[in-house]
Design a protein around this motif. Structure first.
Motif, PDB file in Angstrom:
ATOM      1  N   UNK A  10      -6.465  24.229 -17.727  1.00  0.00           N
ATOM      2  CA  UNK A  10      -5.707  25.039 -18.654  1.00  0.00           C
ATOM      3  C   UNK A  10      -6.112  25.974 -19.035  1.00  0.00           C
ATOM      4  N   UNK A  11      -7.539  26.615 -19.105  1.00  0.00           N
ATOM      5  CA  UNK A  11      -8.100  27.746 -18.843  1.00  0.00           C
ATOM      6  C   UNK A  11      -8.867  27.471 -20.261  1.00  0.00           C
ATOM      7  N   UNK A  12      -9.191  26.286 -20.629  1.00  0.00           N
ATOM      8  CA  UNK A  12     -10.841  26.205 -21.259  1.00  0.00           C
ATOM      9  C   UNK A  12     -11.730  25.940 -20.626  1.00  0.00           C
ATOM     10  N   UNK A  13     -12.921  26.168 -21.464  1.00  0.00           N
ATOM     11  CA  UNK A  13     -14.505  25.836 -20.698  1.00  0.00           C
ATOM     12  C   UNK A  13     -15.265  25.573 -21.128  1.00  0.00           C
ATOM     13  N   UNK A  14     -16.771  24.964 -20.813  1.00  0.00           N
ATOM     14  CA  UNK A  14     -17.617  24.401 -21.664  1.00  0.00           C
ATOM     15  C   UNK A  14     -18.707  25.077 -20.880  1.00  0.00           C
ATOM     16  N   UNK A  15     -20.373  25.138 -21.153  1.00  0.00           N
ATOM     17  CA  UNK A  15     -20.974  25.632 -20.500  1.00  0.00           C
ATOM     18  C   UNK A  15     -22.553  25.555 -21.243  1.00  0.00           C
ATOM     19  N   UNK A  16     -23.139  26.047 -20.858  1.00  0.00           N
ATOM     20  CA  UNK A  16     -24.716  25.440 -21.748  1.00  0.00           C
ATOM     21  C   UNK A  16     -26.043  26.956 -20.864  1.00  0.00           C
ATOM     22  N   UNK A  17     -26.628  27.322 -22.202  1.00  0.00           N
ATOM     23  CA  UNK A  17     -27.376  28.474 -21.464  1.00  0.00           C
ATOM     24  C   UNK A  17     -28.980  27.972 -23.042  1.00  0.00           C
ATOM     25  N   UNK A  18     -29.523  28.730 -21.884  1.00  0.00           N
ATOM     26  CA  UNK A  18     -31.027  28.590 -22.560  1.00  0.00           C
ATOM     27  C   UNK A  18     -31.269  29.526 -23.363  1.00  0.00           C
ATOM     28  N   UNK A  19     -31.998  28.756 -24.558  1.00  0.00           N
ATOM     29  CA  UNK A  19     -32.425  30.117 -25.650  1.00  0.00           C
ATOM     30  C   UNK A  19     -33.366  30.523 -25.322  1.00  0.00           C
TER      31      UNK A  19
END
Length: 492
Positions: free
Chosen positions: A388-397
């Protein structure tokens, strides 16, 4: 089992038990201790273990936010809400019971508070004198806090986290694979894994679980020496010119094993390597990817796992990412854009009312999807038709809670950046916390090694590659050849 109960039973190493006993016996009223160690070595876990077994009242708080606007968040049972650091003691003292028993305040992620700690500790000692039962304070952070003269002079008990010995490491990794199947690990492999992890127990756990999946997929009771080496090259890469090639080689081995030997419906085009061949046995019933529907929280749990965090499904939400110093991002993007981000990401497919998967590899024709602990190789056109084109990702702060570092960043973030660069380049660390020409040259040298734009500005792309080079961030295997997958570097 709650998350607090779960944390209180992890990492039962002899050195950790000794530390807990020492803190209980030696940390007197008005005293301040610092528990320090490498990232991922179990400081937070030990803090929760200590709070659970403390002979009195113990509460755990976690520091977060920016250096100038820090907030304290309850991380263990305490009747309080998040509070600004300037009002911490006023709220923290009122949240503990008035019973005649000693109180231990534990502040996790204390590095965020480096600017505030001298005043925080001074106020603590004044408040501790007014409580008859006694109050003590334990900070959990990195050894770099001891480099600040005003902080070091106020620490009564600096306590370093010891690395588990060979026997403990071996037992720990076997325990992480305890899923009812008989899979063993060679002692030589667990020793190499411990050296590569450098005290990061979350990474050791991840290596053990991957070894378990690889052995189980190949219907083996142990890994071959070649598989062990490839597994370490992927999950705990060492600094070498052939690092990228090793990563691709191992991930291909993992994907081929799980995808080819466990799944009959989605076979890659290449033949199974000879060293992976197993005796012909009666085939199990064909498994269809549409039968692998998984809840969004299960997929989020897998996404956390790629970062080395083992969380319960009910806690696998984006709003919990901050507890692991991660930032959760969601939105819509093209496959090429996400390939350029270089990180695993979660997608929702329009199958059976929603099939959630973590994308681990992308090429011009295929994608590898991680679903319920298994890897599926699917055609890119099939994925595009169902995504559906949606995404979820994580990044380190960064310690400042940002995604970039510059000369305007806090000393803590500058020290943090210099420490990472020094490890990656194997050069001395400058712990002054100031932006210097030497630091700019370190950034350029790393950017040159990674084929990045050599501007000396550690933007989001540079920081991500730096974390991945040190094994502190997962890596999306990107085999796309499109020219549009490059992400723009930013130092804002």
């Amino acid at each position: 089992m709650s998350s607090t109960e779960r944390q209180s039973t992890l990492y039962p190493f002899s050195g950790y038990e000794l530390i807990k006993t020492f803190i209980v016996q030696e940390l007197r009223s008005g005293s301040v201790g610092l528990l320090y160690g490498a990232p991922g070595c179990g400081k937070s876990t030990l803090a929760h273990q200590l709070a659970a077994g403390y002979p009195g009242h113990a509460c755990v708080w976690r520091a977060g936010g920016e250096a100038y606007r820090c907030r304290m968040m309850p991380a263990a049972p305490v009747n309080a809400e998040p509070v600004a650091i300037t009002q911490f003691w006023q709220h923290a003292m009122s949240a503990v019971p008035e019973a005649e028993q000693p109180v231990l305040f534990i502040i996790d992620n204390a590095d965020v508070l480096s600017r505030h700690l001298p005043v925080l500790i001074h106020d603590f000692r004044q408040l501790a004198a007014s409580r008859q039962a006694g109050v003590s304070l334990l900070l959990a952070g990195s050894k770099s806090l001891m480099h600040y003269r005003k902080i070091k002079s106020q620490i009564d008990y600096p306590i370093g986290m010891p690395l588990p010995d060979s026997d403990e490491t071996h037992a720990f990794m076997l325990h992480q694979m305890n899923e009812g199947e008989v899979v063993s690990l060679r002692r030589a492999f667990t020793d190499r894994a411990a050296n590569a992890a450098r005290g990061n127990l979350a990474l050791l756990s991840r290596i053990a679980r991957s070894a378990y999946q690889l052995a189980l997929a190949g219907q083996m009771t142990t890994l071959t020496a070649r598989q062990e080496g490839q597994l370490l090259n992927l999950l705990a890469p060492q600094r070498s010119a052939a690092r990228c090639g090793s990563l691709l080689a191992l991930y291909a081995g993992l994907a081929f094993t799980v995808g080819w030997l466990s799944v009959d419906t989605l076979k890659p085009a290449l033949p199974v390597p000879g060293w992976m061949m197993i005796p012909t046995e009666e085939k199990e019933p064909v498994v269809d990817i549409t039968d692998s529907g998984t809840h969004m929280r299960d997929a989020m749990q897998q996404l956390f796992s790629t970062w080395g965090y083992d969380v319960l499904p009910e806690e696998a939400w984006c709003d919990q990412a901050g507890r692991a110093e991660l930032a959760c991002e969601s939105g819509k993007a093209s496959l090429n854009d996400l390939a350029g981000r270089g990180l695993p990401w979660m997608a929702q497919l329009r199958i059976n009312k929603g099939l959630h998967a973590v994308v681990m590899r992308m090429s011009d024709t295929e994608l590898d999807l991680l679903i319920a602990g298994k890897t599926w190789t699917v055609r890119r056109d099939w994925f595009t038709a169902h995504w559906d084109g949606n995404y979820v990702l994580m990044e380190k702060q960064t310690p400042d809670g940002k995604m970039t570092v510059s000369d305007k960043s806090s000393p803590e973030s500058i020290v943090w950046l210099d420490a990472l660069l020094s490890r990656a380049l194997n050069v001395p660390v400058d712990k002054q916390g100031e932006w210097t020409p030497a630091l700019t040259e370190k950034v350029k040298l790393f950017q040159q090694r990674e084929n990045l734009r050599q501007d000396g500005k550690p933007g989001k792309r540079t920081l991500l590659r730096l974390q991945q080079a040190l094994g502190e961030a997962p890596q999306l295997i990107n085999e796309s050849t499109s020219d549009t997958v490059a992400i723009k570097e930013s130092a804002k």
